[in-house]
Design an enzyme around this catalytic site. Structure first.
Site, PDB file in Angstrom:
ATOM      1  N   GLY A  15       0.861  -1.190   0.000  1.00  0.00           N
ATOM      2  CA  GLY A  15       0.000   0.000   0.000  1.00  0.00           C
ATOM      3  C   GLY A  15       0.892   1.234   0.000  1.00  0.00           C
ATOM      4  N   ARG A  16       0.362   2.321   0.521  1.00  0.00           N
ATOM      5  CA  ARG A  16       1.141   3.577   0.530  1.00  0.00           C
ATOM      6  C   ARG A  16       2.433   3.449   1.331  1.00  0.00           C
ATOM      7  NH1 ARG A  16      -4.172   5.730   1.065  1.00  0.00           N
ATOM      8  NH2 ARG A  16      -3.903   4.953   3.167  1.00  0.00           N
ATOM      9  N   THR A  73       6.288  -3.127  11.120  1.00  0.00           N
ATOM     10  CA  THR A  73       5.832  -1.834  11.644  1.00  0.00           C
ATOM     11  C   THR A  73       4.322  -1.695  11.418  1.00  0.00           C
ATOM     12  OG1 THR A  73       6.394  -0.823   9.523  1.00  0.00           O
ATOM     13  CG2 THR A  73       8.012  -0.572  11.287  1.00  0.00           C
ATOM     14  N   ARG A  84       1.069  -4.301  12.227  1.00  0.00           N
ATOM     15  CA  ARG A  84       0.391  -4.695  13.457  1.00  0.00           C
ATOM     16  C   ARG A  84       1.010  -6.018  13.906  1.00  0.00           C
ATOM     17  NH1 ARG A  84      -0.955  -0.255  13.643  1.00  0.00           N
ATOM     18  NH2 ARG A  84      -3.020   0.686  13.830  1.00  0.00           N
ATOM     19  N   GLU A 132       0.062  -5.265  22.783  1.00  0.00           N
ATOM     20  CA  GLU A 132       0.753  -4.054  23.252  1.00  0.00           C
ATOM     21  C   GLU A 132       0.061  -3.480  24.474  1.00  0.00           C
ATOM     22  OE1 GLU A 132       1.107  -1.362  19.932  1.00  0.00           O
ATOM     23  OE2 GLU A 132       2.048  -2.899  18.695  1.00  0.00           O
ATOM     24  N   HIS A 190       6.132   0.871  19.224  1.00  0.00           N
ATOM     25  CA  HIS A 190       5.125   1.360  18.275  1.00  0.00           C
ATOM     26  C   HIS A 190       5.279   2.864  17.993  1.00  0.00           C
ATOM     27  CE1 HIS A 190       0.934   0.270  16.530  1.00  0.00           C
ATOM     28  NE2 HIS A 190       1.544   1.172  15.783  1.00  0.00           N
ATOM     29  N   ILE A 191       6.444   3.212  17.450  1.00  0.00           N
ATOM     30  CA  ILE A 191       6.733   4.634  17.191  1.00  0.00           C
ATOM     31  C   ILE A 191       6.845   4.930  15.699  1.00  0.00           C
ATOM     32  CG2 ILE A 191       7.829   5.163  19.419  1.00  0.00           C
ATOM     33  CD1 ILE A 191      10.582   4.723  17.971  1.00  0.00           C
TER      34      ILE A 191
HETATM   35  C1  DGY Z   1      -1.252   3.650  12.524  1.00  0.00           C
HETATM   36  O1  DGY Z   1      -1.588   4.809  12.278  1.00  0.00           O
HETATM   37  O2  DGY Z   1      -2.018   2.705  12.354  1.00  0.00           O
HETATM   38  C2  DGY Z   1       0.142   3.432  12.982  1.00  0.00           C
HETATM   39  O3  DGY Z   1       0.327   2.160  13.486  1.00  0.00           O
HETATM   40  C3  DGY Z   1       0.540   4.481  13.972  1.00  0.00           C
HETATM   41  O4  DGY Z   1       1.932   4.422  14.157  1.00  0.00           O
END
Ligand code: DGY
Length: 340
Positions: A157-158, A240, A242, A271, A289-290
């Site tokens: 995706g993006r 990064t 889920r 989390e 989760h940053i």
């Molecule tokens: C989201 O916006 O879903 C991201 O996981 C935030 O970092």
């Protein structure tokens, strides 16, 4: 806007977002340093017509039903797996999110994790801090080169595309999986020399795998024991997206057994809990989760969530609506509310 919107924000909002919102809404927010508990959320939401929430807030049927007048949920995240969309539809609650504004920040973090794992940055930092460094050696803390390696993007995706561009800049070959028609594939081949492949092919041919799929019933544990048993021995996995897109137990086992060489993880299944087994592993880089945590991006996210909220209450369908099919019912409820 015929009625004052009663908003509850489950976390602090940037100053400019708060100021704009306060012109149109009665705003209450949770300003404590810890995440709001479900108990407090149920209490605070009672008389609210809209809620601005964070990805750690479970917007369950119970939470929605605690607020009979609730018409809109603005999720300050692009992922919306924390929102019960089936119940939102039943109730005529519109859900907006924050697509598009966090692609670069999240891809930066994913690539930072990839580099950190490939070049053993965290381990090397610890090595120096522990006063273990005795001098230059040809075999000291050897990592792996990126140039010429294959980066497999799961979910193009993006954010996946932003990650692919970074990989391309480092001389990597890009393969990917995605859903949808072939039009986008032609562009991706043209622009990134990227190739769409099946998940099994991606798993067995990638040197680095980066996860960018949303979490839903199709992607929960998309990468499990079987997939992890088929990766290249030196493969590094970056997540990064889920935590639950990867089966965390299987991931830990693969890392412990050396089936997977390393992992860079920003997200976890439950989390903020991170299993001790993961923390004990040297070949894992862990951050809390940053992905989207830059000042610019977090402001843009809060702003987009707020604009979605204000647009909807002005009877215009926000572009960032997740459940557009709810729009007619939302409008109907808005009118009933205004005529009271
Ligand atoms: C989201 O916006 O879903 C991201 O996981 C935030 O970092």
């Amino acid at each position: 806007m015929d009625q004052l919107i009663k908003v509850f924000a489950t976390g602090p909002l940037p100053k400019q977002v708060k100021e704009k919102l306060a012109r149109f809404a009665d705003l209450k927010s949770w300003e404590e340093p810890t995440e709001i508990s479900e108990e407090h959320l149920l209490e605070q939401i009672k008389d609210r017509t809209a809620v601005i929430c964070l990805l750690g807030d479970k917007m369950s049927a119970e939470v929605m039903d605690a607020a009979p007048e609730l018409k809109l949920i603005a999720n300050v995240a692009v992922g919306f797996d924390n929102v019960d969309l089936v119940h939102a539809k039943k109730r005529g609650i519109l859900v907006v999110n924050t697509p598009g504004v966090l692609d670069n920040a999240t891809a930066d973090l994913a690539f930072a994790l990839l580099l950190a794992c490939a070049r053993r940055i965290v381990e090397a930092d610890q090595y120096v801090r522990n006063h273990e460094w005795q001098g230059w050696r040809t075999d000291l803390l050897l990592g792996s080169e990126l140039s010429g390696k294959t980066l497999g993007i799961v979910g193009m995706g993006r954010i996946g595309e932003a990650m692919a561009r970074r990989g391309l800049g480092f001389g990597m070959k890009i393969i990917y999986t995605r859903k949808g028609n072939e039009e986008k594939d032609h562009r991706l081949t043209r622009e990134l020399s990227a190739r769409r492949v099946s998940l099994p092919e991606l798993i067995s041919s990638s040197d680095f795998i980066s996860i960018h799929s949303p979490l839903n019933h199709e992607t929960r544990h998309l990468i499990g024991k079987v997939e992890l048993s088929r990766v290249k021995k030196h493969c590094i996995l970056i997540n990064t997206a889920r935590g639950a897109v990867v089966d965390q137990k299987a991931l830990i086992a693969a890392l412990q057994d050396g089936k997977l060489a390393g992992a860079g993880l920003d997200v976890f299944e439950d989390e903020p809990k991170v299993p001790d087994e993961l923390i004990a592993l040297k070949n894992v880089v862990i951050v809390p989760h940053i992905g989207s945590a830059t000042s610019e991006t977090r402001t843009a996210m809060a702003n987009l969530a707020m604009e979605g909220l204000l647009t909807a209450f002005s009877e215009r369908l926000p572009e960032n609506t997740v459940n557009k099919d709810v729009w007619p019912l939302f409008l109907e409820r808005l009118k009933v509310g205004a005529s009271r």
